[in-house]
Scaffold this active site. Structure first.
Site, PDB file in Angstrom:
ATOM      1  N   GLY A  41      51.147 137.890  79.164  1.00  0.00           N
ATOM      2  CA  GLY A  41      52.057 137.150  80.029  1.00  0.00           C
ATOM      3  C   GLY A  41      52.705 136.007  79.277  1.00  0.00           C
ATOM      4  N   GLY A  43      55.012 133.703  80.962  1.00  0.00           N
ATOM      5  CA  GLY A  43      55.575 132.698  81.850  1.00  0.00           C
ATOM      6  C   GLY A  43      55.080 131.330  81.430  1.00  0.00           C
ATOM      7  N   LEU A  44      55.131 130.373  82.336  1.00  0.00           N
ATOM      8  CA  LEU A  44      54.735 129.013  81.977  1.00  0.00           C
ATOM      9  C   LEU A  44      53.292 128.945  81.497  1.00  0.00           C
ATOM     10  CD1 LEU A  44      56.453 126.762  84.648  1.00  0.00           C
ATOM     11  CD2 LEU A  44      56.976 126.949  82.224  1.00  0.00           C
ATOM     12  N   ALA A  45      52.382 129.605  82.198  1.00  0.00           N
ATOM     13  CA  ALA A  45      50.977 129.558  81.789  1.00  0.00           C
ATOM     14  C   ALA A  45      50.783 130.287  80.466  1.00  0.00           C
ATOM     15  CB  ALA A  45      50.086 130.164  82.879  1.00  0.00           C
ATOM     16  N   GLY A  46      51.303 131.500  80.353  1.00  0.00           N
ATOM     17  CA  GLY A  46      51.091 132.287  79.142  1.00  0.00           C
ATOM     18  C   GLY A  46      51.795 131.731  77.926  1.00  0.00           C
ATOM     19  N   HIS A 267      56.604 131.567 102.393  1.00  0.00           N
ATOM     20  CA  HIS A 267      57.477 130.413 102.182  1.00  0.00           C
ATOM     21  C   HIS A 267      58.479 130.327 103.326  1.00  0.00           C
ATOM     22  CE1 HIS A 267      60.160 127.561 100.302  1.00  0.00           C
ATOM     23  NE2 HIS A 267      59.386 127.484  99.234  1.00  0.00           N
ATOM     24  N   ARG A 338      53.937 124.467 103.780  1.00  0.00           N
ATOM     25  CA  ARG A 338      54.643 125.735 103.937  1.00  0.00           C
ATOM     26  C   ARG A 338      54.048 126.626 105.020  1.00  0.00           C
ATOM     27  NH1 ARG A 338      55.684 127.064  97.487  1.00  0.00           N
ATOM     28  NH2 ARG A 338      57.310 125.483  97.214  1.00  0.00           N
ATOM     29  N   GLU A 433      48.800 131.566  88.087  1.00  0.00           N
ATOM     30  CA  GLU A 433      48.727 132.169  89.416  1.00  0.00           C
ATOM     31  C   GLU A 433      47.765 133.341  89.495  1.00  0.00           C
ATOM     32  OE1 GLU A 433      51.704 133.981  92.894  1.00  0.00           O
ATOM     33  OE2 GLU A 433      52.535 133.345  90.967  1.00  0.00           O
ATOM     34  N   LEU A 449      53.963 125.169  89.144  1.00  0.00           N
ATOM     35  CA  LEU A 449      54.341 124.814  87.781  1.00  0.00           C
ATOM     36  C   LEU A 449      53.313 123.869  87.181  1.00  0.00           C
ATOM     37  CD1 LEU A 449      58.189 124.256  88.245  1.00  0.00           C
ATOM     38  CD2 LEU A 449      56.926 126.369  87.890  1.00  0.00           C
TER      39      LEU A 449
END
Length: 646
Positions: A41, A43-46, A267, A338, A433, A449
């Protein structure tokens, strides 16, 4: 029975992370060069994890489903990222962020992990500013903040409506530098289909080259999953079409426990469904609720006229509008969390007050804000979001209220991890996530995030060193081991079975039907009878898929339908587990709303005596029923109470 222990340091909560860092084992810089880490992954984490681990000196193999990490779904995050820096001098601090997150999650999250997240949050902003992330600024140059749901302070940093994209560019820049330095090797257009376990430890992955169809073996001393959530089990969601559960699901089948799968976030601020064959939904940022007011007509007759387009929203006088969130929750108004806002919208639409052609929409109105602040000020804050809405809906939100309705967005459930972010499989980590750890039963806006970057930049680089310090004498893992052969054979056999099914229905046909089952019976509201019915429907769908799916194209070539078929098969199995988890949890909490368990005024009714635990499901193989394990939650700092935003 597996005994689940988080392994949090046994010191007062505010001291835990510092205590852990002071005592954790480290790896000598010369030894780091001997150790391989796979990160799945980007994304931001990966991306942040791979970049940081590479900079530390480890040999990192980064796997990207897309052609470039810049296409990761993290770019879709619009509204902002939370951090307890108190720039607004409005009373914010680390404890308040911790408390808001625990309360927002309806007291179903682990205190130690959440406090660590809150304490790290200020460092994230400093790092991203140093990377050049163009956060919004006040006139004097200080970073700007705005409010999000579930809080009474302004702690959300943002870059207009493009916060996720700008943060990902920062992480991608850091990752690209390490690729250039040679510490990270990027494998793009790879679909990770299985985790390889050798002597009880995660030692590699099996990936399919999406361009050639080749099945590849990759080994490492540790494997990190950063593959996002599983919201696409509902077919229609705000997730990217490629978002899937496959790497996490393969880890589950290899022995990693799957936690809280029924905790799905709906959401409230999404563009409503507009057609039967729509393939995904578009999110409107929660930040819009800072200045937009949500309402429906007070009279059903007016709602009916709006649905028939006999009148326009502007023709309904202020006195005949129901600003229902402001009415029901005066303390928080339109900025309730939410889950609360979503259920309130559903209740109004179910009662017949919904607008739009389907009656499944409410208004998000900026007319008051435009009168108060001026059009230019609103355009400066939300201009690109307004443009996106107008492009999709063909209505000008400066003139006509937006129409919104709740939609599946985020999943709080995921692989069970301990304080070190390790799953129940040694050497297998889950960050961002795809783990369960920080958000309980409902994630507060702008916290995704925060968690992804905290895990990747600041937490995992410390916690993984303790495990790897015991691996420095382990030579590179050969991919010729029998375990790799067995895993490759299993992947190949499954792909072949899928391809040779020769049914008559497309993959999307089954995915869409699964989504309808999940939304109807395990969506915003659940009940015993509906969940039991869903189990039978999913079982039937699984059987139909096994004989009725048709996959054109070949195995050894670019074949998107084959990719989707594997994922949808995993989603069908996941749907079964989600329903079982929802049946087991006989209470309402956060995004899990059981209709049998609600207060007299329709709010979620928790049962802390029986259900203050993290559910953790163990795969038992084949058609066997998965086994439930529990991590009992202890609250030593916060006292669980009935959530109130009134």
């Amino acid at each position: 029975m597996i005994n689940l222990k988080a392994g949090s340091p046994q010191v007062p909560l505010p001291e835990q992370w510092d205590s852990y860092k002071a005592g954790c084992k480290l790896v000598n810089p010369n030894n780091k060069r001997k150790l391989d880490i796979i990160v799945v992954g980007t994304g931001l984490a990966g991306a942040s994890a791979a970049a940081t681990l590479g900079q530390l000196g480890y040999n990192v193999k980064s796997f990207c489903y897309q052609d470039t990490p810049r296409r990761a779904h993290s770019i879709a995050a619009q509204g902002g990222i939370n951090a307890a820096k108190n720039y607004q001098n409005d009373g914010d601090n680390v404890f308040r962020l911790f408390y808001d997150t625990i309360k927002g999650g309806d007291y179903r999250a682990r205190e130690s992990n959440v406090y660590r997240l809150a304490s790290i949050s200020p460092e994230i902003i400093d790092l991203c500013v140093a990377q050049g992330v163009p956060f919004a600024r006040e006139y004097g140059g200080l970073l700007a903040n705005r409010s999000f749901g579930g809080t009474q302070v302004s702690r959300t940093f943002y870059a207009r409506g493009q916060t996720g994209q700008q943060l990902l560019i920062g992480a991608y820049s850091a990752l690209s530098r390490q690729i250039s330095e040679g510490t990270v090797k990027l494998y793009n257009r790879r679909d990770v289909l299985d985790i390889v376990i050798v002597d009880g430890k995660a030692r590699g992955v099996i990936a399919r080259n999406l361009v050639t169809g080749e099945i590849e073996r990759h080994s490492a001393h540790a494997v990190v999953l950063a593959t996002g959530g599983y919201g696409n089990v509902f077919f229609l969601s705000t997730n990217a079409m490629g978002s899937n559960v496959t790497p996490a699901w393969s880890a589950y089948k290899r022995g990693a426990l799957f936690s809280n799968p029924c905790f799905t976030q709906i959401h409230p601020t999404c563009i409503p469904v507009h057609g039967e064959f729509q393939s995904k939904l578009t999110l409107m940022s929660e930040s819009l609720r800072n200045d937009g007011r949500i309402w429906v007509p007070l009279d059903k007759a007016d709602a009916e006229k709006l649905r028939k387009k006999e009148i326009t929203p502007e023709q309904i006088h202020e006195s005949k509008r129901d600003y229902y969130l402001e009415r029901r929750y005066p303390a928080f108004g339109n900025l309730v969390p939410r889950d609360v806002a979503s259920r309130a919208a559903k209740e109004r639409c179910d009662a017949g007050y919904g607008v739009g052609s389907t009656g499944r929409a409410v208004f998000l109105d900026f007319s008051d804000a435009i009168k108060r602040l001026g059009r230019e000020a609103i355009a400066a804050r939300y201009g690109n979001l307004f443009q996106m809405y107008e492009q999709i809906v063909a209505d000008d939100p400066y003139q006509t209220p937006m129409m919104i309705y709740p939609a599946v967005h985020y999943t709080m459930g995921g692989l069970w991890v301990d304080y070190e972010l390790m799953t129940t499989v040694p050497g297998l980590y889950a960050i961002g996530e795809c783990n369960f750890s920080d958000h309980g039963a409902n994630r507060l806006g702008a916290s995704a995030l925060m968690q992804g970057l905290a895990d990747g930049y600041f937490v995992l680089p410390y916690t993984i060193s303790g495990y790897l310090s015991n691996e420095i004498h382990t030579p590179p893992i050969p991919t010729t081991l029998p375990e790799f052969h067995t895993a490759v054979q299993g992947v190949t056999d499954r792909l072949t079975r899928l391809k040779n099914t020769n049914g008559k229905q497309s993959v999307d046909h089954f995915h869409r039907n699964l989504g309808k089952i999940m939304w109807e019976y395990c969506g915003m509201a659940r009940n015993e009878a509906g969940l039991q019915k869903a189990l039978g429907l999913i079982s039937d769908l699984k059987d139909e898929f096994s004989t009725g799916v048709r996959i054109p194209g070949g195995l050894k070539e670019y074949n998107p339908e084959l990719e989707k078929a594997w994922r949808v098969q995993d989603f069908i199995e996941l749907g079964d587990l989600m329903v079982r988890d929802a049946l087991e949890r006989k209470e309402s909490c956060g995004g899990h709303f059981r209709e049998e368990y609600q207060t007299p005024d329709g709010e979620a009714l928790r049962n802390d005596e029986e259900f203050a635990f993290v559910s953790a499901w163990e795969y038992k193989g084949g058609t066997a029923t998965p086994e439930l394990h529990k991590e009992e939650l202890e609250f030593n700092v916060v006292t669980p109470s009935q959530r109130s935003y009134k």
